[in-house]
Scaffold this motif. Sequence first.
Motif, PDB file in Angstrom:
ATOM      1  N   LYS A  77       0.870  -1.175   0.000  1.00 24.96           N
ATOM      2  CA  LYS A  77       0.000   0.000   0.000  1.00 24.96           C
ATOM      3  C   LYS A  77       0.908   1.226   0.000  1.00 24.96           C
ATOM      4  O   LYS A  77       1.820   1.322   0.818  1.00 24.96           O
ATOM      5  CB  LYS A  77      -0.904   0.012   1.232  1.00 24.96           C
ATOM      6  N   GLY A  79       1.420   5.533  -0.101  1.00 20.84           N
ATOM      7  CA  GLY A  79       0.856   6.851   0.194  1.00 20.84           C
ATOM      8  C   GLY A  79       1.181   7.752  -0.989  1.00 20.84           C
ATOM      9  O   GLY A  79       1.095   7.336  -2.144  1.00 20.84           O
ATOM     10  N   SER A  96       0.309   6.879  -6.323  1.00 16.10           N
ATOM     11  CA  SER A  96      -0.023   7.176  -4.933  1.00 16.10           C
ATOM     12  C   SER A  96      -1.335   6.474  -4.570  1.00 16.10           C
ATOM     13  O   SER A  96      -2.213   6.316  -5.403  1.00 16.10           O
ATOM     14  CB  SER A  96      -0.163   8.684  -4.731  1.00 16.10           C
ATOM     15  N   ASN A  97      -1.428   6.036  -3.330  1.00 20.27           N
ATOM     16  CA  ASN A  97      -2.611   5.339  -2.799  1.00 20.27           C
ATOM     17  C   ASN A  97      -2.927   4.041  -3.535  1.00 20.27           C
ATOM     18  O   ASN A  97      -4.076   3.624  -3.637  1.00 20.27           O
ATOM     19  CB  ASN A  97      -3.826   6.271  -2.780  1.00 20.27           C
TER      20      ASN A  97
END
Length: 185
Positions: A77, A79, A96-97
């Motif tokens: 995962k 960020g 991202s994400n």
Amino acid sequence: HEGERLNVDSVVLQASTQGLVKTLSLQTNEIDANIKGAYEIMQLGETFKRMLHQYAPAYIENAKQIVKAQKFTYYIKTGNIDGYLSLFDKDLKGFSNTQLSGILDADSNQLTIDGTIPSFAYKQCSVDNLRIKGDGNKDNLNLDIQADNIIAGDSTYFPSTHIYIVTQKNISTVKVSTSANHTLS
């Protein structure tokens, strides 16, 4: 890159063993990843080569060494990693994400992937809200990929794209369903 600050205030790499199950996890401000199961970390690359070679032997060379039994789950995962990607390639953006997870079981020839990538781009191409599901066994690899929007160049859009791929022994069947903002020639 020059003048660009990246936020890294901690990196935690943790390894543990409970019986035959190993866990390796990495946590930073922007990445949470782990691998859990029975595996030899130094053989992971060779294990993936062996698995992928069975689907495309003419294109992916087989493992050069005997691979021990590997059976594990993985999870990644991210960020906000856009700034980190530019360290490797200035044309690569996004990711991202992102969330990816799956299983690799070399003994039973099982390979799975399940993930979402909210957006990514490379040069003049970009993809929004990509979802991927993959399932492989000793005979074939099935990939089901969906994206809300694919943009190629300045003005070509492919909304609601669905790509289904079945690969076995150097032969792939690809089905694409989409629409475009103008007629392609």
